[in-house]
Enzyme design. Structure first.
Site, short mmCIF file in Angstrom:
data_model
loop_
_atom_site.label_atom_id
_atom_site.label_comp_id
_atom_site.label_asym_id
_atom_site.label_seq_id
_atom_site.Cartn_x
_atom_site.Cartn_y
_atom_site.Cartn_z
N TYR A 152 -10.71 43.14 26.22
CA TYR A 152 -10.24 42.27 27.64
C TYR A 152 -8.84 41.79 27.30
O TYR A 152 -7.87 42.14 27.98
CB TYR A 152 -11.27 41.38 28.05
CG TYR A 152 -10.41 40.61 29.08
CD1 TYR A 152 -10.46 40.96 30.22
CD2 TYR A 152 -10.06 39.29 28.93
CE1 TYR A 152 -9.79 40.05 31.41
CE2 TYR A 152 -9.42 38.64 29.89
CZ TYR A 152 -9.37 39.03 31.18
OH TYR A 152 -8.56 38.21 32.18
N LYS A 206 -5.06 42.98 28.63
CA LYS A 206 -4.00 42.21 29.04
C LYS A 206 -2.79 42.05 28.31
O LYS A 206 -1.62 42.01 29.06
CB LYS A 206 -4.69 40.71 29.42
CG LYS A 206 -5.52 40.57 30.33
CD LYS A 206 -5.04 41.03 31.80
CE LYS A 206 -6.23 40.77 32.87
NZ LYS A 206 -5.58 40.80 34.29
#
Length: 344
Positions: free
Chosen positions: A214, A218
């Site tokens: 994750y 990003k």
């Protein structure tokens, strides 16, 4: 203007210090009382729930005239729109279909924006995922974080750029494109940096890490933006990234189950920002920050430097590789030509 690139790199030897400041010490910056979005049109992806819904509500509270909720489920989108229409009866609120896991859906949505809207002022790309287990998007073969948080988001951003440029405010002011980011990018280890090529490495289930994947997905958006803003003038479209910090009451962690779910709820209750405060970061990036925020990462309502890695020689090489691989991945949609056209 001093942007994120111009600031000293963000070194986070102890990320909890960053977390503590972001969650408890930073103070919200609300729009001035005379701020108005009357006459303007905005798109919010994932706007039927959580921070997206709250951001949409705050934009409408600033007298936004036309709102498009871009959602995967028209039924849930209409339910959200009904609530907003009751609160803001003067606004024109529409629900448009957008599935961020489907390249065809993304392209169809962008075409609809170009053909059906006479004006577009604001786009908030809020849709994103956190998954605890490895999942692959069948239509593309990519890991879900990589697909939704990065590839699909960058594709939609690029496809909307020429529309934002040509259908921006009649006043000549730039349109706004804000992409939801995360402070955790500053702590990303990005182990895939050594892979060749980089992007397919995310599709290897052996490399999957529920937190790190994750974070890195990003971070990739920061790396893409680093190059993208060299092609896009702040006079046409102001592009920035905004972090809402850790917020309670959202559905981002909806996949969490069992004892972990209890722990996440407790952690959120003790440390999380409210949805109102979290979503205010997006509204702040849209209405409080001007051309100085072009190509910047905003955290705690301020322009913040990127992760330290991006400023290094290795980071420069990896950033360019990510850029080239992304353009190649999305070439089916003509993104390279679109980006080049923005210089005209």
């Amino acid at each position: 203007m001093v942007g994120s690139k111009d600031l000293p790199p963000s070194h986070t030897p102890f990320f909890p210090n960053v977390f503590f400041h972001n969650q408890f010490r930073a103070k919200p910056v609300w729009p001035s009382p005379n701020t108005t979005l009357s006459g303007k049109t905005a798109i919010v992806t994932g706007g039927n729930t959580g921070l997206g819904f709250e951001a949409a509500s705050q934009l409408l509270g600033l007298k936004l005239s036309h709102l498009i909720l871009a959602v995967r489920s028209l039924e849930r989108g209409e339910a959200a729109a009904t609530k907003l229409r009751e609160q803001f009866p003067k606004a024109n609120i529409e629900v448009w279909l957008l599935d961020m896991s489907d390249y065809d859906s993304i392209q169809a949505f962008a075409r609809r924006v170009g053909s059906q809207l006479s004006r577009i002022d604001i786009v908030l790309l809020n849709a994103g995922v956190i998954r605890l287990d490895f999942h692959t998007i069948k239509s593309t073969g990519h890991e879900e974080h990589m697909q939704i948080n990065y590839l699909s988001t960058m594709l939609l951003a690029v496809l909307l750029l020429p529309v934002l440029k040509t259908k921006r405010p009649p006043s000549g002011d730039p349109a706004r494109l804000t992409i939801v980011s995360a402070a955790l990018t500053l702590a990303a280890k990005f182990p895939e940096r050594d892979a060749n090529p980089i992007l397919p490495a995310f599709d290897d289930p052996k490399r999957f890490d529920r937190q790190e994947t994750y974070n890195s997905s990003k971070l990739l958006a920061h790396m893409f933006l680093w190059n993208l803003v060299d092609y896009v003038s702040a006079d046409d479209v102001i592009i920035n990234l905004a972090d809402p910090a850790w917020c309670k009451g959202t559905e981002l962690t909806r996949d969490v189950k069992g004892g972990m779910k209890v722990g996440v709820k407790l952690f959120g209750a003790l440390t999380g920002r409210s949805k109102k405060v979290g979503a205010s970061c997006f509204v702040d990036a849209i209405v409080n920050h001007g051309k100085e925020s072009h190509g910047c990462f905003l955290m705690s309502w301020q322009i913040h430097p990127f992760a330290a890695f991006l400023y290094t020689k290795e980071g420069a090489v990896v950033t360019q590789r990510v850029w080239n691989e992304t353009l190649a991945e999305l070439e089916f949609a003509g993104v390279r030509g679109i980006i080049e056209s923005m210089r005209a």
